[in-house]
Design an enzyme around this catalytic site. Structure first.
Site, PDB file in Angstrom:
ATOM      1  N   GLY A   1      54.960  31.680  45.509  1.00  0.00           N
ATOM      2  CA  GLY A   1      54.830  31.965  46.877  1.00  0.00           C
ATOM      3  C   GLY A   1      56.038  32.506  47.355  1.00  0.00           C
ATOM      4  O   GLY A   1      55.831  32.908  48.616  1.00  0.00           O
TER       5      GLY A   1
ATOM      6  N   GLU B   1      55.822  29.385  39.326  1.00  0.00           N
ATOM      7  CA  GLU B   1      54.706  30.158  39.188  1.00  0.00           C
ATOM      8  C   GLU B   1      54.990  31.541  39.942  1.00  0.00           C
ATOM      9  O   GLU B   1      54.074  31.826  40.747  1.00  0.00           O
ATOM     10  CB  GLU B   1      53.450  29.765  39.257  1.00  0.00           C
ATOM     11  CG  GLU B   1      53.147  28.287  38.439  1.00  0.00           C
ATOM     12  CD  GLU B   1      51.857  27.414  39.097  1.00  0.00           C
ATOM     13  OE1 GLU B   1      51.550  27.679  40.253  1.00  0.00           O
ATOM     14  OE2 GLU B   1      51.455  26.393  38.346  1.00  0.00           O
ATOM     15  N   PRO B   2      56.115  32.209  39.905  1.00  0.00           N
ATOM     16  CA  PRO B   2      56.242  33.323  40.689  1.00  0.00           C
ATOM     17  C   PRO B   2      55.378  34.543  40.309  1.00  0.00           C
ATOM     18  O   PRO B   2      55.063  34.889  39.115  1.00  0.00           O
ATOM     19  CB  PRO B   2      57.721  33.688  40.581  1.00  0.00           C
ATOM     20  CG  PRO B   2      57.904  33.399  39.166  1.00  0.00           C
ATOM     21  CD  PRO B   2      57.079  31.997  38.823  1.00  0.00           C
ATOM     22  N   GLY B   3      54.741  35.092  41.290  1.00  0.00           N
ATOM     23  CA  GLY B   3      54.001  36.347  41.122  1.00  0.00           C
ATOM     24  C   GLY B   3      54.276  37.615  41.856  1.00  0.00           C
ATOM     25  O   GLY B   3      55.243  38.356  41.328  1.00  0.00           O
ATOM     26  N   ARG B   4      54.261  37.454  43.173  1.00  0.00           N
ATOM     27  CA  ARG B   4      54.654  38.612  43.966  1.00  0.00           C
ATOM     28  C   ARG B   4      56.060  38.781  44.055  1.00  0.00           C
ATOM     29  O   ARG B   4      56.359  40.218  44.010  1.00  0.00           O
ATOM     30  CB  ARG B   4      54.201  38.166  45.390  1.00  0.00           C
ATOM     31  CG  ARG B   4      54.331  39.473  46.432  1.00  0.00           C
ATOM     32  CD  ARG B   4      54.374  38.843  47.841  1.00  0.00           C
ATOM     33  NE  ARG B   4      53.051  37.942  48.210  1.00  0.00           N
ATOM     34  CZ  ARG B   4      51.841  38.526  48.371  1.00  0.00           C
ATOM     35  NH1 ARG B   4      51.725  39.835  48.532  1.00  0.00           N
ATOM     36  NH2 ARG B   4      50.892  37.774  48.513  1.00  0.00           N
TER      37      ARG B   4
ATOM     38  N   TYR C   1      44.261  41.632  54.265  1.00  0.00           N
ATOM     39  CA  TYR C   1      45.321  40.769  54.847  1.00  0.00           C
ATOM     40  C   TYR C   1      45.930  41.319  55.939  1.00  0.00           C
ATOM     41  O   TYR C   1      47.203  40.999  56.242  1.00  0.00           O
ATOM     42  CB  TYR C   1      46.403  40.439  53.866  1.00  0.00           C
ATOM     43  CG  TYR C   1      45.892  39.807  52.446  1.00  0.00           C
ATOM     44  CD1 TYR C   1      44.947  38.712  52.380  1.00  0.00           C
ATOM     45  CD2 TYR C   1      46.793  40.443  51.076  1.00  0.00           C
ATOM     46  CE1 TYR C   1      44.645  38.207  51.175  1.00  0.00           C
ATOM     47  CE2 TYR C   1      46.273  39.844  50.130  1.00  0.00           C
ATOM     48  CZ  TYR C   1      45.318  38.830  49.980  1.00  0.00           C
ATOM     49  OH  TYR C   1      45.026  38.161  48.684  1.00  0.00           O
TER      50      TYR C   1
ATOM     51  N   CYS D   1      33.676  54.723  52.667  1.00  0.00           N
ATOM     52  CA  CYS D   1      32.663  54.736  54.050  1.00  0.00           C
ATOM     53  C   CYS D   1      32.736  53.186  54.499  1.00  0.00           C
ATOM     54  O   CYS D   1      31.571  52.310  54.735  1.00  0.00           O
ATOM     55  CB  CYS D   1      31.231  55.057  53.372  1.00  0.00           C
ATOM     56  SG  CYS D   1      31.266  56.608  52.623  1.00  0.00           S
ATOM     57  N   GLU D   2      33.870  52.802  55.170  1.00  0.00           N
ATOM     58  CA  GLU D   2      34.047  51.620  55.644  1.00  0.00           C
ATOM     59  C   GLU D   2      35.247  52.006  56.566  1.00  0.00           C
ATOM     60  O   GLU D   2      36.047  52.542  56.336  1.00  0.00           O
ATOM     61  CB  GLU D   2      34.552  50.389  54.710  1.00  0.00           C
ATOM     62  CG  GLU D   2      33.753  50.057  53.744  1.00  0.00           C
ATOM     63  CD  GLU D   2      33.125  48.751  53.775  1.00  0.00           C
ATOM     64  OE1 GLU D   2      33.396  48.230  54.897  1.00  0.00           O
ATOM     65  OE2 GLU D   2      32.105  48.530  53.036  1.00  0.00           O
TER      66      GLU D   2
ATOM     67  N   TYR E   1      49.169  42.455  43.493  1.00  0.00           N
ATOM     68  CA  TYR E   1      47.825  42.457  44.123  1.00  0.00           C
ATOM     69  C   TYR E   1      47.348  43.701  44.574  1.00  0.00           C
ATOM     70  O   TYR E   1      46.651  44.072  45.427  1.00  0.00           O
ATOM     71  CB  TYR E   1      48.060  41.569  45.455  1.00  0.00           C
ATOM     72  CG  TYR E   1      48.580  40.216  44.913  1.00  0.00           C
ATOM     73  CD1 TYR E   1      47.703  39.211  43.997  1.00  0.00           C
ATOM     74  CD2 TYR E   1      49.983  39.628  45.182  1.00  0.00           C
ATOM     75  CE1 TYR E   1      48.094  37.967  43.468  1.00  0.00           C
ATOM     76  CE2 TYR E   1      50.294  38.341  44.804  1.00  0.00           C
ATOM     77  CZ  TYR E   1      49.374  37.519  44.139  1.00  0.00           C
ATOM     78  OH  TYR E   1      49.876  36.495  43.622  1.00  0.00           O
TER      79      TYR E   1
HETATM   80  C1  PLP Z   1      48.423  33.000  43.292  1.00  0.00           C
HETATM   81  C2  PLP Z   1      49.369  31.967  42.731  1.00  0.00           C
HETATM   82  C3  PLP Z   1      50.645  32.028  42.582  1.00  0.00           C
HETATM   83  C4  PLP Z   1      51.682  33.105  42.586  1.00  0.00           C
HETATM   84  O1  PLP Z   1      51.697  33.438  43.922  1.00  0.00           O
HETATM   85  P1  PLP Z   1      52.846  34.421  44.365  1.00  0.00           P
HETATM   86  O2  PLP Z   1      52.850  34.354  45.808  1.00  0.00           O
HETATM   87  O3  PLP Z   1      52.270  35.729  43.996  1.00  0.00           O
HETATM   88  O4  PLP Z   1      54.273  34.107  43.936  1.00  0.00           O
HETATM   89  C5  PLP Z   1      51.215  30.885  41.945  1.00  0.00           C
HETATM   90  N1  PLP Z   1      50.357  29.668  41.467  1.00  0.00           N
HETATM   91  C6  PLP Z   1      49.126  29.440  41.892  1.00  0.00           C
HETATM   92  C7  PLP Z   1      48.513  28.511  41.412  1.00  0.00           C
HETATM   93  C8  PLP Z   1      48.534  30.682  42.284  1.00  0.00           C
HETATM   94  O5  PLP Z   1      47.298  30.538  42.806  1.00  0.00           O
END
Ligand code: PLP
Length: 423
Positions: free
Chosen positions: A242, A278-281, A322, A348-349, A377
């Protein structure tokens, strides 16, 4: 910091001019920087270690960017994988992430998915509800295994840049309450086929302030202490992802160093616990761009200008979904005075609008533009809407690049469809 820079008047990814990729692979196309991906992961992990977190499990959130080549390079650095479907578990395994570094999250895992994950030996199944706990117990019993479970708790903290990506309030679908967590933990502790390891939270995405994290993490530490007080063994605390990233013109998010210092401070009193993240972004967003060509500039008689690109909402849906802001940069730098325009795709939106009334350098047919901060994403949420072939992906490494997902041909796009032979 990232490796997208203007050199000699032209935007590059590492040492490769984006115009070269556009000429050789075509547009639209995602372009990723290997050095940036590696740097972001290393900065995040090292910040935790330097703050005193011992052996953190940094499970990269696969959904942010799930290309196998990306998973492979992160796995080689020691990353784990946070997964939310059997497909993602399979991707993580295919990229070489060992089961003991895989976290399986998500509110609606099916029986088949749970069985697959247990057989693959995942490190933890993050259980999000009581019915799910029952299902995990059943599947584990059928397989003659003990399922490693972690309870995802909904800490009821407001966070996240946009209502569609806030996950930590009681009204959201994610996780169990603190009271339920205590009751379910006790049940699981007495179950022969469940091995409760700990608790988890994930409160939202693109969070640009430490306060909601700190509020949630303090509550989680309190929960661990109270579970231990009741005699239960808790060896893992998963703090989710997050952390926001600096999107152009937006408030600067906390750095991984500040985030790690806060984590270390809040969890200091807990002994014998392994922290997971759990870093993604924060790993992926600024490691990629979406490269597109201008089809034409359409100027309405009333004066409104529409820059029509060959990329559309099916390739990058964040603005439509978003209201996300992406910096849009011309690939050829120019000093010419900016012009105010809407930037749109061919779908077409009306929602296929990347931005309205943005001041951009003058652009016309054939010019290239890059949507910055599109590594997370972006491709992962792409579709074939309007029968547009899935957008390809390119990974740059120094002065070389590889196409890591090819653009499907139209024949390939149609190949899986089976016309019925009904009259
Ligand atoms: C989407 C998600 C993440 C990653 O979130 P980011 O904002 O990309 O860091 C981590 N854990 C869970 C359970 C998620 O659904």
């Amino acid at each position: 910091m990232n490796h997208f820079e203007v050199r000699g008047g032209e935007l590059h990814c590492e040492d490769v001019p984006l115009s070269r990729i556009a000429a050789e692979v075509g547009t639209p196309v995602y372009v990723y920087s290997r050095a940036t991906f590696e740097r972001h992961f290393t900065v995040f992990r090292d910040a935790l270690v330097q703050a005193g977190v011992v052996d953190p499990l940094v499970a990269y959130a696969v959904k942010a960017n799930s290309n196998l080549s990306i998973l492979k390079l992160l796995s080689a650095l020691g990353a784990g994988a946070d997964t939310v479907s059997e497909g993602e578990v399979r991707r993580a395994l295919a990229a070489g992430v060992p089961g003991e570094r895989i976290v399986f999250s998500g509110v609606g895992k099916t029986r088949g998915e749970i069985a697959f994950a247990l057989k693959a030996g995942v490190s933890e199944i993050n259980v999000e509800s009581e019915p799910e706990l029952k299902l995990v117990a059943q599947v584990a019993e059928e397989l003659g295994l003990r399922a490693p479970v972690v309870f995802r708790v909904n800490p009821d903290v407001a966070a996240g840049g946009h209502a569609k990506i806030a996950t930590g309030k009681a009204e959201n679908k994610f996780g169990v309450s603190f009271a339920e967590a205590a009751r379910l933990y006790a049940n699981a502790s007495n179950h022969p086929h469940l091995n409760p390891l700990g608790v988890a939270c994930h409160i939202g995405s693109q969070i640009t302030d430490l306060a909601p994290f700190e509020a949630a993490f303090s509550k989680m530490v309190g929960l661990v202490e109270s579970l231990r007080g009741e005699g239960m063994s808790v060896e893992r605390l998963d703090l989710g992802g997050g952390l926001g990233v600096p999107y152009f013109n937006q408030p600067d998010p906390p750095s991984p160093v500040d985030y790690a210092a806060m984590v270390a401070r809040v969890t200091k009193g807990l002994k014998d616990i392994r922290l997971a993240f759990e870093p993604g972004r924060v790993i992926a967003a600024n490691a990629g761009v979406l490269l597109a060509s201008v089809i034409h500039l359409h100027e309405r008689p009333e004066g409104r200008k529409f820059l029509v690109l060959d990329a559309a909402m099916n390739d990058l849906i964040r603005p439509a979904m978003y209201d996300a802001f992406h910096d849009i940069r011309p690939v050829k730098a120019t000093d010419a005075a900016p012009v105010v325009m809407d930037v749109v795709g061919p779908v077409c939106e009306t929602g296929d609008t990347f931005t309205r009334e943005r001041a951009l350098p003058p652009l016309g047919a054939g010019d290239l533009v890059a949507f910055m901060s599109a590594g997370a994403y972006g491709a992962a949420m792409a579709s074939e809407y309007n029968s547009r072939p899935l957008v390809p992906e390119v990974l740059v490494d120094g002065d070389r690049y590889a196409v890591i997902r090819k653009r499907p041909s139209y024949e390939e796009m149609l190949a899986d469809e089976i016309p019925s032979d009904w009259k």
